[in-house]
Write a protein that holds these residues in place. Structure first.
Motif, PDB file in Angstrom:
ATOM      1  N   UNK A 121     100.622 -26.486 -90.018  1.00 39.28           N
ATOM      2  CA  UNK A 121      99.639 -26.330 -88.788  1.00 39.28           C
ATOM      3  C   UNK A 121      98.670 -25.296 -89.420  1.00 39.28           C
ATOM      4  N   UNK A 122      97.421 -24.684 -88.076  1.00 42.74           N
ATOM      5  CA  UNK A 122      97.183 -23.120 -88.378  1.00 42.74           C
ATOM      6  C   UNK A 122      97.427 -22.053 -88.049  1.00 42.74           C
ATOM      7  N   UNK A 123      98.336 -22.009 -88.096  1.00 44.49           N
ATOM      8  CA  UNK A 123      99.808 -21.152 -87.102  1.00 44.49           C
ATOM      9  C   UNK A 123      99.984 -19.665 -87.821  1.00 44.49           C
ATOM     10  N   UNK A 124      99.523 -18.919 -86.984  1.00 45.74           N
ATOM     11  CA  UNK A 124      99.639 -17.612 -88.064  1.00 45.74           C
ATOM     12  C   UNK A 124     100.456 -16.353 -87.255  1.00 45.74           C
ATOM     13  N   UNK A 125     101.405 -16.015 -88.607  1.00 49.22           N
ATOM     14  CA  UNK A 125     102.185 -15.072 -88.030  1.00 49.22           C
ATOM     15  C   UNK A 125     101.577 -13.273 -87.494  1.00 49.22           C
ATOM     16  N   UNK A 126     101.340 -12.619 -87.403  1.00 51.81           N
ATOM     17  CA  UNK A 126     100.806 -11.599 -86.669  1.00 51.81           C
ATOM     18  C   UNK A 126     100.936 -10.016 -86.291  1.00 51.81           C
TER      19      UNK A 126
ATOM     20  N   UNK B 120      93.610   5.412 -80.531  1.00 46.22           N
ATOM     21  CA  UNK B 120      92.898   4.675 -79.601  1.00 46.22           C
ATOM     22  C   UNK B 120      92.477   3.149 -81.070  1.00 46.22           C
ATOM     23  N   UNK B 121      92.456   3.549 -81.529  1.00 42.04           N
ATOM     24  CA  UNK B 121      92.690   2.252 -82.762  1.00 42.04           C
ATOM     25  C   UNK B 121      93.251   1.008 -83.429  1.00 42.04           C
ATOM     26  N   UNK B 122      92.951   0.581 -83.651  1.00 41.72           N
ATOM     27  CA  UNK B 122      94.003  -1.167 -83.277  1.00 41.72           C
ATOM     28  C   UNK B 122      94.133  -1.721 -84.904  1.00 41.72           C
ATOM     29  N   UNK B 123      94.622  -1.913 -85.607  1.00 35.91           N
ATOM     30  CA  UNK B 123      94.499  -2.519 -86.766  1.00 35.91           C
ATOM     31  C   UNK B 123      95.650  -3.835 -87.196  1.00 35.91           C
ATOM     32  N   UNK B 124      95.004  -4.943 -87.134  1.00 33.11           N
ATOM     33  CA  UNK B 124      95.611  -5.913 -86.711  1.00 33.11           C
ATOM     34  C   UNK B 124      96.107  -7.282 -88.571  1.00 33.11           C
ATOM     35  N   UNK B 125      96.570  -7.623 -88.814  1.00 33.38           N
ATOM     36  CA  UNK B 125      97.285  -8.123 -89.767  1.00 33.38           C
ATOM     37  C   UNK B 125      98.372  -9.876 -90.014  1.00 33.38           C
ATOM     38  N   UNK B 126      97.199 -11.053 -90.338  1.00 33.77           N
ATOM     39  CA  UNK B 126      97.757 -11.907 -90.232  1.00 33.77           C
ATOM     40  C   UNK B 126      98.253 -12.498 -91.553  1.00 33.77           C
ATOM     41  N   UNK B 127      98.668 -13.347 -91.183  1.00 30.20           N
ATOM     42  CA  UNK B 127      98.899 -14.530 -92.521  1.00 30.20           C
ATOM     43  C   UNK B 127     100.087 -15.988 -91.727  1.00 30.20           C
TER      44      UNK B 127
END
Length: 766
Positions: free
Chosen positions: A150-155, A200-207
């Motif tokens: 699938x194209x699902x991601x953990x984040x 208030x900054x938000x950083x997201x990373x995914x794999x």
């Protein structure tokens, strides 16, 4: 650790100066900075639910200080049993790997509870918000392995709570972990990279791989959320999952698990170690033991839906329970993630609210873990909990669940010394949500430093592994509740004490010193009673009803009619003040019933008619560019509809501003706390009425009128002049028309006279 040390020092100061009870480290707080990760679909607003355990009014402020998205700053109030449901633009969801400023700030003047809900059709999950005073500087993340087909991601999402924060992110050492790409660079299994955050900054990373066990260290406390944009847990369909992760220093070594209600496919459990060589044992309906070799490593087990288990470890661990996908057209549910609370994080009382579903409704369940000997004293919404409890082998604990109705709930035990855990779970066709309803977040996974006890501080003051285990009240008679040979060394918050009224005071003198000459007007007498018998304490209920009573009174003396003058000379009435008419007086039919009623002006829509007790009619002019609405019973702009009807009595949970002193000073209009589209109007008897502004307008206390939203232009309040021709009315000259009352003219300044602007104390239609 520095932040924890500061909190210990503060608690010592509280003890020295007797400021009790303290606010312990838990899920309740006065400041939250939260956000939302990516969901596989993004068409519905993200949501926050805000409530409180306080029975007094709590003022709440919500904003997004650095977001480029437009957000209306929201101010509102909550009390126990009331929930504020907030919606935010879909753009507040993070997308992909990158840095943004989508942190949402929620502050309050007393403790509140907050839940986040990332809701889309068939892909929804929620999380318990953690206040900024319990956030930390080191975390390990929890997620689930995405389906390789699938194209699902953990984040993972990290939120800054202070400027100049350096965050070091170390990816887990795991095979088949796809690279994380940030700023043009790729980072693989076990590699680290830094990110700089401001408040208030938000950083997201995914794999596309599993980010479970990612280590996050920061130079200043940060908030961390982790999960998956959408993931299939073994069977069925994918669903968004998320939790707000607690810092490592709050992890525990003892856990009791309860299976997801009414499921038959079992539950997945994941366990992360905080240190190397961590030994874990599972007992109950499922038995296993194993060693987790490295800090951040994870072990996964499938445990049957019939198993109530006891999980122990020799070093602190994080335990998550995953709802598996729906098995065909039955066994309703879908993936969601639930953090299991350590026994050291159990609490004595919780307040929570159920989320709403996008289409249809959820079936809501409340799951409980409590010691067997204490289960009969547990109540939800002041009603005893009746359910089948299951014994957890090898422990004193039992677990069970009940189905609950939608809305806000409070659960507590008769004894303030009894601790328990609670979880909220909701299910529907191919959809579910799950999160803990609350938790203590004392630093139980650190070296304990003895501290002076403060009532309800939520800290293990005597370092015996227990928190707030003694009731330090006079009524308890210095009893050694925990039987350790010491008295009152670790004090719990006592049970709520509901307030009771004391006796009424004497009636005040009449607010009217003289009777107006030209109209029939009454004064007001008041008396009060304090809520001190007893005073409400420890989230006890406020006294029911009102603490002030009013009754009308009439003075026997007649007030003099002032002569309007300018420069010492009498001035004649201005012709503009007169209002001729040739229609019947609607107030003459039955003056006693017509008082305070309003009628449509027969020829001028910018005016309306109002009656007094003497049966006289007064013509009231609406503010500029407004027209009288018969359905609203107030002035509004053309083609605008009423917001919530004309008026409602002020709820007793709000403070009544219609005091005698305000009435005597001519102050009849006040802002309504928590809703800028409303205001409070006092009648002459001191009763407070909540009035709604016309659609898309807000109350302007300076101008004493409603005005269009997002504009600084104000309009003058309504002008009231008695109707008539020749006699029977009071008319002020131009120079004095600034403050023209029903029976006298008040002088205005030369500046007012030169501006020739008509103003008066507003007489709003009721």
């Amino acid at each position: 650790m520095e932040k924890v040390a500061v909190k210990y020092k503060l608690l010592v100061l509280y003890a020295i100066f007797g400021l009790v009870p303290a606010r312990g480290p838990d899920y309740k707080g006065t400041e939250f900075i939260v956000g939302f990760m990516e969901n596989v679909v993004s068409s519905h607003p993200v949501e926050l639910f805000v409530t409180t355990m306080r029975t007094t009014i709590v003022n709440v402020h919500v904003s997004a200080p650095k977001s480029a998205l437009s957000i209306a700053v929201q101010n509102f109030t909550v009390t126990a049993g009331k929930v504020e449901h907030l919606f935010f633009d879909v753009g507040f969801r993070m997308r992909g790997t990158g840095l943004n400023s989508k942190g949402i700030l929620v502050t309050a003047d007393d403790e509140i509870v907050l839940y986040g809900l990332n809701k889309e059709q068939y892909t929804t999950d929620g999380y318990l918000g953690l206040p900024t005073d319990v956030l930390g500087t080191e975390y390990y993340t929890m997620a689930y392995k995405p389906d390789v087909f699938s194209n699902d991601l953990s984040e993972v999402m990290i939120i800054g709570t202070g400027d100049s924060t350096t965050v070091t992110i170390t990816l887990p050492k795991r095979k088949f972990l796809d690279d994380v790409v940030y700023n043009g660079k790729s980072y693989s299994s076990g590699e680290s990279f830094d990110v700089s955050l401001k408040k208030y900054d938000t950083f997201q990373f995914q794999s596309r791989g599993d980010l479970t066990g990612t280590n996050i260290r920061s130079s200043y406390p940060v908030a961390v959320l982790s999960g998956n944009n959408c993931v299939k847990v073994d069977i069925g369909y994918c669903d968004h999952i998320v939790e707000m992760i607690p810092p490592i220093d709050t992890w525990g070594k003892r856990f009791v698990t309860v299976p997801i209600p009414n499921r038959g496919v079992g539950d997945k459990f994941r366990i992360i170690a905080s240190e190397n060589n961590t030994s874990v044992v599972i007992k109950g309906g499922y038995n296993d033991s194993f060693i987790i070799q490295n800090a951040g490593d994870m072990e996964e087990r499938l445990i049957p839906s019939t198993a109530f288990c006891y999980v122990t470890s020799d070093k602190a661990i994080l335990v998550a329970q995953f709802v598996r996908g729906q098995n065909g057209d039955y066994d309703d549910g879908d993936p969601s993630m639930l953090l299991v609370q350590p026994v050291g994080g159990y609490g004595t009382a919780f307040t929570f609210t159920t989320p709403t579903r996008l289409n249809g409704s959820y079936v809501h369940y409340f799951a409980i873990v409590i010691k067997d000997k204490d289960k009969d004293g547990l109540k939800i919404d002041d009603k005893h909990i009746s359910t089948t409890f299951h014994h957890i082998p090898g422990t004193e604990y039992v677990g069970g669940y009940i189905r609950i109705s939608p809305g806000a709930h409070t659960v507590r035990h008769n004894s303030p010394l009894v601790l328990f855990a609670g979880y909220l779970y909701g299910t529907g066709f191919t959809e579910s949500y799950a999160f803990p309803i609350g938790m203590r977040l004392a630093p139980i996974n650190t070296v304990c430093v003895p501290t002076s006890t403060v009532v309800g501080d939520g800290i293990d003051n005597d370092c015996d592994g227990l928190i707030d285990e003694e009731l330090c009240t006079v009524a308890n008679g210095r009893k050694d509740d925990d039987k350790d040979g010491r008295i009152d060394e670790d004090c719990a918050t006592p049970s709520p004490i509901d307030g009771g009224w004391s006796v009424w005071g004497s009636w005040s003198s009449c607010s009217q010193s003289c009777k107006p000459a030209l109209i029939y007007q009454t004064g007001v007498r008041t008396r009060t009673r304090p809520c001190t018998n007893p005073r409400p304490q420890y989230d006890g209920k406020q006294c029911p009803g009102n603490g002030t009573e009013y009754k009308t009174c009439v003075s026997t003396a007649t007030c003099p009619v002032m002569e309007c003058k300018k420069d010492g000379l009498s001035v004649k009435c201005a012709e503009e003040c007169k209002d001729q008419w040739n229609f019947a007086n609607p107030c003459k039919t039955n003056p006693s019933e017509a008082v305070n009623k309003v009628f449509v002006h027969p020829s001028d829509p910018s005016k309306f008619l109002r009656c007094d007790l003497a049966g006289k009619v007064y013509i009231v002019t609406c503010p500029q560019n407004e027209f009288f609405s018969e359905s609203c019973h107030q002035c509004s702009r053309v083609n605008k509809t009423c917001h919530n009807g004309p008026r409602t009595p002020l709820n007793t949970t709000h403070s009544n501003p219609c005091t005698v002193s305000n009435l005597l000073a001519g102050n009849f209009f006040f802002p309504f706390a928590g809703d800028v589209t409303k205001f409070i109007h006092c009648d002459v008897w001191g009763k407070a009425w909540v009035m709604s502004c016309p659609y898309s307008e807000i109350w302007d206390q300076t101008a004493l009128t409603c005005r269009p939203h997002k504009t600084t232009t104000t309009t003058p309040p309504p002008v009231s002049v008695p109707a008539g021709s020749g006699t029977g009315y009071i008319c002020c000259p131009t120079c004095a028309i600034a403050y023209c009352s029903l029976y006298t003219c008040q002088h205005c300044s030369d500046e007012d006279a030169s501006s020739n602007q008509r103003r008066s104390p507003p007489l709003h239609p009721v």
